[in-house]
Design a protein around this motif. Structure first.
Motif, PDB file in Angstrom:
ATOM      1  N   MET A   4       0.857  -1.172   0.000  1.00  0.00           N
ATOM      2  CA  MET A   4       0.000   0.000   0.000  1.00  0.00           C
ATOM      3  C   MET A   4       0.900   1.231   0.000  1.00  0.00           C
ATOM      4  O   MET A   4       1.866   1.304   0.773  1.00  0.00           O
ATOM      5  N   THR A   5       0.607   2.188  -0.860  1.00  0.00           N
ATOM      6  CA  THR A   5       1.399   3.413  -0.920  1.00  0.00           C
ATOM      7  C   THR A   5       0.475   4.622  -0.838  1.00  0.00           C
ATOM      8  O   THR A   5      -0.692   4.570  -1.234  1.00  0.00           O
ATOM      9  N   LEU A   6       1.032   5.713  -0.304  1.00  0.00           N
ATOM     10  CA  LEU A   6       0.291   6.966  -0.148  1.00  0.00           C
ATOM     11  C   LEU A   6       0.789   7.971  -1.171  1.00  0.00           C
ATOM     12  O   LEU A   6       1.990   8.220  -1.274  1.00  0.00           O
ATOM     13  N   HIS A   7      -0.140   8.567  -1.907  1.00  0.00           N
ATOM     14  CA  HIS A   7       0.232   9.488  -2.978  1.00  0.00           C
ATOM     15  C   HIS A   7      -0.350  10.879  -2.732  1.00  0.00           C
ATOM     16  O   HIS A   7      -1.365  11.049  -2.058  1.00  0.00           O
ATOM     17  N   ALA A   8       0.360  11.882  -3.287  1.00  0.00           N
ATOM     18  CA  ALA A   8      -0.044  13.272  -3.097  1.00  0.00           C
ATOM     19  C   ALA A   8      -1.289  13.591  -3.931  1.00  0.00           C
ATOM     20  O   ALA A   8      -1.441  13.076  -5.047  1.00  0.00           O
ATOM     21  N   PRO A   9      -2.160  14.456  -3.397  1.00  0.00           N
ATOM     22  CA  PRO A   9      -2.142  14.997  -2.034  1.00  0.00           C
ATOM     23  C   PRO A   9      -2.609  13.949  -1.041  1.00  0.00           C
ATOM     24  O   PRO A   9      -3.487  13.137  -1.347  1.00  0.00           O
ATOM     25  N   ALA A  10      -2.015  13.935   0.138  1.00  0.00           N
ATOM     26  CA  ALA A  10      -2.326  12.914   1.130  1.00  0.00           C
ATOM     27  C   ALA A  10      -3.804  12.913   1.473  1.00  0.00           C
ATOM     28  O   ALA A  10      -4.459  13.942   1.494  1.00  0.00           O
ATOM     29  N   GLY A  11      -4.324  11.737   1.716  1.00  0.00           N
ATOM     30  CA  GLY A  11      -5.731  11.556   2.056  1.00  0.00           C
ATOM     31  C   GLY A  11      -6.081  10.092   1.897  1.00  0.00           C
ATOM     32  O   GLY A  11      -5.401   9.352   1.161  1.00  0.00           O
ATOM     33  N   ALA A  55       6.686  11.812   2.102  1.00  0.00           N
ATOM     34  CA  ALA A  55       7.038  11.767   0.687  1.00  0.00           C
ATOM     35  C   ALA A  55       5.942  11.123  -0.154  1.00  0.00           C
ATOM     36  O   ALA A  55       5.248  10.203   0.295  1.00  0.00           O
ATOM     37  N   ASP A  56       5.793  11.600  -1.372  1.00  0.00           N
ATOM     38  CA  ASP A  56       4.861  10.992  -2.317  1.00  0.00           C
ATOM     39  C   ASP A  56       5.285   9.556  -2.589  1.00  0.00           C
ATOM     40  O   ASP A  56       6.458   9.272  -2.838  1.00  0.00           O
ATOM     41  N   GLY A  57       4.332   8.626  -2.507  1.00  0.00           N
ATOM     42  CA  GLY A  57       4.625   7.220  -2.729  1.00  0.00           C
ATOM     43  C   GLY A  57       5.090   6.479  -1.490  1.00  0.00           C
ATOM     44  O   GLY A  57       5.490   5.300  -1.576  1.00  0.00           O
ATOM     45  N   ARG A  58       5.024   7.120  -0.328  1.00  0.00           N
ATOM     46  CA  ARG A  58       5.470   6.504   0.916  1.00  0.00           C
ATOM     47  C   ARG A  58       4.629   5.278   1.251  1.00  0.00           C
ATOM     48  O   ARG A  58       3.409   5.286   1.097  1.00  0.00           O
ATOM     49  N   VAL A  59       5.284   4.221   1.707  1.00  0.00           N
ATOM     50  CA  VAL A  59       4.596   3.060   2.262  1.00  0.00           C
ATOM     51  C   VAL A  59       4.292   3.369   3.728  1.00  0.00           C
ATOM     52  O   VAL A  59       5.210   3.611   4.503  1.00  0.00           O
ATOM     53  N   PRO A  60       3.018   3.414   4.134  1.00  0.00           N
ATOM     54  CA  PRO A  60       2.695   3.806   5.509  1.00  0.00           C
ATOM     55  C   PRO A  60       2.835   2.652   6.508  1.00  0.00           C
ATOM     56  O   PRO A  60       3.185   1.531   6.132  1.00  0.00           O
ATOM     57  N   LEU A  61       2.566   2.970   7.741  1.00  0.00           N
ATOM     58  CA  LEU A  61       2.476   2.091   8.912  1.00  0.00           C
ATOM     59  C   LEU A  61       3.819   1.911   9.619  1.00  0.00           C
ATOM     60  O   LEU A  61       4.770   1.340   9.076  1.00  0.00           O
ATOM     61  N   GLY A 109       9.241   9.082   7.877  1.00  0.00           N
ATOM     62  CA  GLY A 109      10.450   9.519   7.194  1.00  0.00           C
ATOM     63  C   GLY A 109      11.009   8.503   6.222  1.00  0.00           C
ATOM     64  O   GLY A 109      11.717   8.853   5.267  1.00  0.00           O
ATOM     65  N   ILE A 110      10.734   7.218   6.478  1.00  0.00           N
ATOM     66  CA  ILE A 110      11.145   6.131   5.582  1.00  0.00           C
ATOM     67  C   ILE A 110       9.939   5.229   5.356  1.00  0.00           C
ATOM     68  O   ILE A 110       8.934   5.343   6.066  1.00  0.00           O
ATOM     69  N   ASP A 111      10.044   4.338   4.377  1.00  0.00           N
ATOM     70  CA  ASP A 111       8.924   3.442   4.089  1.00  0.00           C
ATOM     71  C   ASP A 111       8.599   2.558   5.288  1.00  0.00           C
ATOM     72  O   ASP A 111       9.484   2.083   6.009  1.00  0.00           O
ATOM     73  N   GLY A 112       7.291   2.346   5.482  1.00  0.00           N
ATOM     74  CA  GLY A 112       6.814   1.549   6.589  1.00  0.00           C
ATOM     75  C   GLY A 112       6.494   0.114   6.203  1.00  0.00           C
ATOM     76  O   GLY A 112       7.079  -0.449   5.271  1.00  0.00           O
ATOM     77  N   PHE A 113       5.511  -0.479   6.887  1.00  0.00           N
ATOM     78  CA  PHE A 113       5.326  -1.920   6.840  1.00  0.00           C
ATOM     79  C   PHE A 113       4.032  -2.371   6.177  1.00  0.00           C
ATOM     80  O   PHE A 113       3.640  -3.529   6.323  1.00  0.00           O
ATOM     81  N   ALA A 114       3.394  -1.496   5.404  1.00  0.00           N
ATOM     82  CA  ALA A 114       2.199  -1.889   4.663  1.00  0.00           C
ATOM     83  C   ALA A 114       2.601  -2.567   3.364  1.00  0.00           C
ATOM     84  O   ALA A 114       2.235  -2.146   2.261  1.00  0.00           O
ATOM     85  N   GLN A 115       3.378  -3.636   3.483  1.00  0.00           N
ATOM     86  CA  GLN A 115       3.895  -4.366   2.324  1.00  0.00           C
ATOM     87  C   GLN A 115       4.211  -5.798   2.741  1.00  0.00           C
ATOM     88  O   GLN A 115       4.282  -6.105   3.933  1.00  0.00           O
ATOM     89  N   GLU A 116       4.419  -6.652   1.749  1.00  0.00           N
ATOM     90  CA  GLU A 116       4.569  -8.077   2.046  1.00  0.00           C
ATOM     91  C   GLU A 116       5.955  -8.448   2.574  1.00  0.00           C
ATOM     92  O   GLU A 116       6.068  -9.359   3.404  1.00  0.00           O
ATOM     93  N   TYR A 117       6.997  -7.775   2.103  1.00  0.00           N
ATOM     94  CA  TYR A 117       8.358  -8.142   2.496  1.00  0.00           C
ATOM     95  C   TYR A 117       9.194  -6.885   2.714  1.00  0.00           C
ATOM     96  O   TYR A 117       8.983  -5.862   2.065  1.00  0.00           O
ATOM     97  N   VAL A 118      10.140  -6.982   3.629  1.00  0.00           N
ATOM     98  CA  VAL A 118      11.142  -5.932   3.794  1.00  0.00           C
ATOM     99  C   VAL A 118      12.501  -6.579   4.004  1.00  0.00           C
ATOM    100  O   VAL A 118      12.609  -7.708   4.494  1.00  0.00           O
ATOM    101  N   VAL A 119      13.550  -5.865   3.614  1.00  0.00           N
ATOM    102  CA  VAL A 119      14.925  -6.213   3.952  1.00  0.00           C
ATOM    103  C   VAL A 119      15.507  -5.019   4.689  1.00  0.00           C
ATOM    104  O   VAL A 119      15.614  -3.924   4.126  1.00  0.00           O
TER     105      VAL A 119
END
Length: 335
Positions: A4-11, A55-61, A109-119
């Motif tokens: 899941m990503t958040l895009h401008a304008p936020a909402g 940031a535009d396109g930020r992964v939230p959570l 400030g950095i991408d969060g955890f609303a995604q399937e995998y992280v490194v």
């Protein structure tokens, strides 16, 4: 992978569920985690609604929990198959606070955890409490650790202490459970009688409906025989601080951790001075404090209170539910 990503304008209408590149295999000091759960915080809601620009396109959570799939060279703390949970400040490992912003907070400030995998670096996680599922584990990252630091790390809570909690959101319900497990006597406020009744089933000793009782600080102080409470977990901010000072004892401790009623306002300095109370701001805690909290959870029967769970693709609905204020405890996201 799905994210899941958040895009401008936020909402909430600009949260998009789609594909992102897989992060690949971990390098030295890193781990790859398959994420399965998160939980919502007021901070996350601020990000996705644009009150806290990101940031535009930020992964939230900010909260994330899952299972280690592989580890890079030099990692000895975790192995594949371990259940882990994220840290709110991945660079604050131990010691006193050194961070005053959210530039390295996941989901902000950095991408969060609303995604399937992280490194990520292995130090960006701790072990999850034994027996917790991913959503339950994720509730400790922000809300749980905040309550733990407020009462135990900073407040030095001990058996027999009296505690005042404001509302029945994630931090306050975690604080209620922690305080009761440690032998404290707890009062809690809400504008909902149904929520107060539920808080009593979790051990709350005294409840106040602030919708009917505007002078709830005095009512709480009277409950203690006029002495005042030892600890206040203050999540409201400017509109509630005066009542919290009224409720606290001389020389007591107020943990200022929330801005639910606004970011600025008048502080009743004369009243605070007269109470000789310690008013301490705090934001979550360190990795070491989270490890201590996990050990405490494993030594008790505490399980987090999760009001509702939503699938990741329904994240906007989950935030709308949070914004409505009808929840009790935490709101979970799972996938």
């Amino acid at each position: 992978m799905k994210a899941m990503t958040l895009h401008a304008p936020a909402g909430l209408g600009n949260l998009r569920f789609g594909e992102r590149p897989d992060p690949g295999e971990p390098g030295p000091g890193m781990i790859r985690v398959a994420l399965h759960g998160s939980s919502l915080n007021f901070h996350d809601l601020g990000v996705v609604t644009g009150k806290m620009p990101s940031a535009d396109g930020r992964v939230p959570l900010a909260d994330g929990a899952g299972i280690v799939e592989s580890v890079g060279t030099g990692v000895s703390e975790f192995v594949a198959g371990d259940h882990v949970v994220s840290c709110f400040f991945p660079d604050w490992l131990d010691g006193p606070p050194t961070i005053a912003d959210f530039s390295r907070t996941p989901g902000d400030g950095i991408d969060g955890f609303a995604q399937e995998y992280v490194v990520l670096p292995a130090t960006a996680f701790t072990s999850a409490p034994r027996g917790y599922d991913a959503v339950e584990a994720a509730t400790i990252t922000t809300a749980g650790l905040t309550a733990w630091r407020a009462l135990v790390v900073d407040g030095k809570l001990k058996a027999g202490d009296t505690v005042l909690l404001l509302g029945t959101g994630g931090v306050s319900i975690w604080a209620l459970q922690i305080a009761k497990a440690m032998g404290a006597i707890v009062s809690i406020t809400s504008s909902s009688d149904a929520k107060l009744e539920r808080a009593r089933t979790l051990g709350a000793d005294f409840t106040v409906n602030y919708g009917r009782e505007q002078a709830w600080g005095r009512q709480v102080a009277d409950w203690t025989g006029g002495r005042g409470v030892d600890h206040v977990v203050e999540v409201g901010g400017p509109a509630t601080l005066a009542q919290s000072i009224e409720a606290v004892r001389v020389g007591g401790h107020i943990s200022l951790i929330g801005v639910l009623t606004g970011r600025g306002g008048e502080v009743p300095t004369a009243a605070l001075m007269a109470k000789q109370a310690r008013l301490q701001g705090l934001i979550v805690g360190s990795r070491r404090e989270q490890q201590d909290f996990v050990r405490a959870l494993e030594a008790t029967s505490i399980r987090p209170v999760v009001d509702r769970r939503f699938p990741l693709e329904k994240l906007a609905d989950a935030f709308a539910f949070e914004a409505g204020g009808g929840h009790f405890g935490k709101i979970g996201i799972e996938w």
